[in-house]
Motif scaffolding. Structure first.
Motif, short mmCIF file in Angstrom:
data_model
loop_
_atom_site.label_atom_id
_atom_site.label_comp_id
_atom_site.label_asym_id
_atom_site.label_seq_id
_atom_site.Cartn_x
_atom_site.Cartn_y
_atom_site.Cartn_z
N ASP A 309 55.54 16.93 -5.87
CA ASP A 309 55.98 17.47 -4.58
C ASP A 309 56.78 16.47 -3.57
OD1 ASP A 309 54.22 15.36 -4.08
OD2 ASP A 309 52.96 16.39 -2.55
N ARG A 310 57.53 15.69 -4.29
CA ARG A 310 58.63 14.69 -3.78
C ARG A 310 59.90 15.17 -3.89
NH1 ARG A 310 60.51 9.22 -4.55
NH2 ARG A 310 60.83 8.36 -2.57
N LEU A 311 60.89 15.14 -3.23
CA LEU A 311 62.28 15.67 -3.17
C LEU A 311 63.07 14.39 -3.08
CD1 LEU A 311 64.71 17.59 -3.70
CD2 LEU A 311 64.50 18.12 -1.30
N VAL A 312 63.81 14.08 -4.02
CA VAL A 312 64.85 12.80 -3.79
C VAL A 312 66.47 13.43 -4.12
CG1 VAL A 312 65.44 10.63 -4.62
CG2 VAL A 312 62.91 11.48 -4.82
N VAL A 313 67.15 13.14 -2.79
CA VAL A 313 68.68 13.46 -2.95
C VAL A 313 69.32 12.13 -2.87
CG1 VAL A 313 70.39 15.04 -1.89
CG2 VAL A 313 67.99 15.89 -1.94
N ILE A 314 70.38 12.12 -3.62
CA ILE A 314 71.34 10.88 -3.79
C ILE A 314 72.74 11.45 -3.62
CG2 ILE A 314 72.01 8.85 -4.86
CD1 ILE A 314 69.40 8.67 -6.14
N LEU A 323 72.21 13.45 8.55
CA LEU A 323 71.81 14.35 7.57
C LEU A 323 70.24 14.63 7.79
CD1 LEU A 323 73.32 13.10 4.13
CD2 LEU A 323 74.05 15.06 5.79
N VAL A 324 69.38 13.49 8.47
CA VAL A 324 67.88 14.02 8.52
C VAL A 324 67.75 15.03 9.67
CG1 VAL A 324 65.74 12.76 9.27
CG2 VAL A 324 67.48 11.50 7.91
N ALA A 325 68.51 15.11 10.59
CA ALA A 325 68.47 15.93 11.71
C ALA A 325 68.81 17.43 11.33
CB ALA A 325 69.29 15.68 12.82
N THR A 354 70.50 8.07 0.41
CA THR A 354 69.37 8.40 -0.49
C THR A 354 68.22 9.16 0.54
OG1 THR A 354 69.52 6.75 -2.04
CG2 THR A 354 67.53 7.88 -2.26
N LEU A 355 67.93 10.20 0.41
CA LEU A 355 67.05 11.07 1.01
C LEU A 355 65.96 11.57 0.32
CD1 LEU A 355 69.41 13.58 3.11
CD2 LEU A 355 67.71 11.91 4.11
N THR A 356 64.64 11.44 1.13
CA THR A 356 63.41 11.91 0.29
C THR A 356 62.80 12.83 1.41
OG1 THR A 356 62.12 9.94 1.50
CG2 THR A 356 63.21 9.77 -0.69
N ALA A 357 62.14 13.76 0.72
CA ALA A 357 61.29 14.59 1.53
C ALA A 357 60.28 15.17 0.75
CB ALA A 357 62.09 16.04 2.14
N GLN A 358 59.01 15.78 1.48
CA GLN A 358 57.76 16.32 0.57
C GLN A 358 57.86 17.91 0.69
OE1 GLN A 358 54.25 15.01 2.35
NE2 GLN A 358 53.05 15.75 0.57
N LEU A 359 57.87 18.42 -0.51
CA LEU A 359 57.87 19.93 -0.62
C LEU A 359 56.62 20.37 -0.22
CD1 LEU A 359 59.68 20.10 -4.03
CD2 LEU A 359 60.67 20.43 -2.05
N VAL A 360 56.85 21.40 0.26
CA VAL A 360 55.40 22.39 1.11
C VAL A 360 55.34 23.44 0.45
CG1 VAL A 360 55.87 20.73 3.24
CG2 VAL A 360 57.03 23.04 2.79
N GLY A 361 56.30 24.15 -0.32
CA GLY A 361 56.04 25.61 -0.89
C GLY A 361 57.06 26.30 -0.38
#
Length: 379
Positions: A309-314, A323-325, A354-361
Motif C-alpha cells: 500500500d506504499r506508492l513511490v514516485v521518482i 509537489l506535496v501540496a 522522491t515522493l512517497t504516499a500511502q494508498l487508501v483505495g
C-alpha cells in the motif's frame, strides 16, 4: 514461622494413617453406608457399654450414635460372666467402660501448640506437676480437646484422678474391672467427655461377635466383585481393539478426503482474498492517471512503484518543492511527502525528487475538469 509450622503439623495429622488421619476418616465414611446392625456385627461402630455407680447399684447404659440409653440397674459387685448372659450375643462384643462422676476428677484447662495434637497424652503428662498437687506417677490422667483456635493453638482440658480414688472406683466392679476397655468421665449434662483414664496397657480390646467369619465373607465377596469386574473389563477391551482396527481403516480414508477438501477450500479462500485485496486498492493505471492530472507541467517521472500500500514516485521537476501540496487531497492516497533532500540537476535545470504516499483505495473517477484545475499531465 510458628503459624506455618502449626499449619504443617495440622496437615500432617490429617494425612497420616490413624484414628485422626485420612485413612481413618475414609474408613469411617465407607462404614457409614452400611446398616447399623451390620456395622455392629463387624465392629465398625463406636457403640459401647457404660457402667456407673449410684449408691449401691451399678447402672448399665448403652451409648450409640443416637445418644446414651439406660439398660438396667444391677447389684454390685459384678462379674463378667453374669454381664455376658444379661446382654446377649448382640451386645456381648461391645467394649465396656466405667463412667466416673464429674466431681470425682480434677479438671484443669490448658492451651497447647498445634504440634501437641499427635501426642496429646504425652504432652499433658509434663503439666501434671505444675497444674495439680500430685505427681504423674500418683494419678490416672488423660486430656480432652475442646477446640482448635484460629491461630492453631489447642484448648485442652487436663483430667486427673488420684490413683487411690481410681482404684476405689474400680473395686465395686469385682472381676469385671479386668474386662474394661477404658474409664471415662461424665460431663455436667451426663454425657461422657471422651477421655480414657485407664492406662493403655490395661485396656481390654473386645472383638465383635463372629467378626472373623464376617471379614472372611467380606473378603470373598470383594474378590468375586474384582474378578467379575476384571472379566467384564477384559471383554470390553477386546471389543474395543476390534472396533479400533476397523475404525482406523475408515479414519485413514476419511483423513485423505478431508485433506483434499481442505486444500480446495484453502485455494478458493486464497483466490477470494487476493481478489478482495486487489479490489480494495487502486490499480497502477488509476494511480498513473491521477498523477498525470495533479503533477504540473515541467515535471518528468523516471520511476513509479507500488509496494503493497506504499506508492513511490521518482522524477525531475521545476516545481519539486510544491509537489506535496499538489498531491494532497487525492482519493487514492494520503500523507504524500518528500523522501530525502532535493537533488539539483544542472544539465536539465530541474530538481530530482522522491515522493512517497500511502494508498487508501479506489474511489469514483474524477469529474471532467478536475485535472485542469489541479494541474496538467506530466511530460
Amino acid at each position: 514461622m510458628s503459624t506455618i509450622r502449626d499449619s504443617m503439623d495440622s496437615l500432617r495429622a490429617r494425612l497420616l494413617p490413624g484414628a485422626g488421619g485420612l485413612l481413618g476418616w475414609w474408613g469411617r465414611a465407607l462404614a457409614s453406608w452400611l446398616p447399623h446392625r451390620w456395622r455392629s456385627l463387624l465392629g465398625l461402630t463406636q457403640d459401647r457399654l457404660l457402667l456407673s455407680q449410684q449408691e449401691d447399684q451399678g447402672v448399665l447404659a448403652w451409648q450409640s450414635t443416637e445418644g446414651v440409653r439406660e439398660l438396667a440397674r444391677l447389684p454390685l459387685p459384678l462379674e463378667a460372666g453374669d454381664l455376658d448372659g444379661l446382654l446377649g450375643k448382640r451386645m456381648a462384643g461391645l467394649p465396656r467402660w466405667l463412667l466416673l462422676p464429674a466431681d470425682a476428677v480434677l479438671r484443669r484447662p490448658l492451651v497447647l501448640p498445634a504440634a501437641a495434637a499427635d501426642r496429646l497424652r504425652d504432652v499433658v503428662r509434663f503439666e501434671i506437676d505444675r497444674q495439680t498437687p500430685f505427681g504423674a506417677d500418683d494419678v490416672c490422667y488423660d486430656a480432652s480437646l475442646r477446640q482448635r483456635r484460629e491461630d492453631g493453638q489447642l484448648e485442652v482440658d487436663l483430667i486427673v484422678i488420684p490413683r487411690a480414688r481410681f482404684d476405689a472406683a474400680l473395686a465395686p466392679l469385682g472381676g469385671l474391672a479386668s474386662e474394661l476397655a477404658g474409664v471415662d468421665v461424665a460431663a455436667l449434662q451426663g454425657t461422657p467427655l471422651g477421655v480414657n483414664l485407664l492406662a493403655p496397657a490395661e485396656r481390654r480390646i473386645r472383638q465383635a461377635p463372629m467378626r472373623g467369619w464376617h471379614l472372611i465373607l467380606a473378603s470373598l465377596a470383594l474378590v468375586a466383585v474384582v474378578f467379575a469386574a476384571w472379566t467384564i473389563l477384559d471383554n470390553r477391551r477386546n471389543a474395543a481393539d476390534e472396533f479400533e482396527t476397523a475404525l482406523r481403516t475408515r479414519t485413514e480414508q476419511a483423513r485423505r478426503v478431508a485433506a483434499q477438501r481442505q486444500q480446495l477450500v484453502d485455494l478458493v479462500e486464497g483466490m477470494n482474498a487476493l481478489e478482495r485485496t486487489r479490489a480494495q486498492r487502486p490499480t497502477a493505471v488509476e494511480v498513473l492517471d491521477e498523477l498525470s492530472r495533479r503533477l504540473p507541467d515541467g515535471t518528468h517521472l523516471e520511476k513509479m512503484s507500488i509496494e503493497g500500500d506504499r506508492l513511490v514516485v521518482i522524477g525531475l521537476s521545476q516545481e519539486a518543492s510544491s509537489l506535496v501540496a499538489k498531491l494532497q487531497g487525492s482519493p487514492l492516497w494520503r500523507s504524500p511527502a518528500l523522501s530525502g533532500a532535493l537533488q539539483p540537476d544542472q544539465t536539465r535545470r530541474r530538481d530530482r525528487f522522491t515522493l512517497t504516499a500511502q494508498l487508501v483505495g479506489t474511489t469514483a473517477p474524477p469529474t471532467p475538469g478536475t485535472g485542469d484545475q489541479n494541474g496538467k499531465r506530466a511530460d
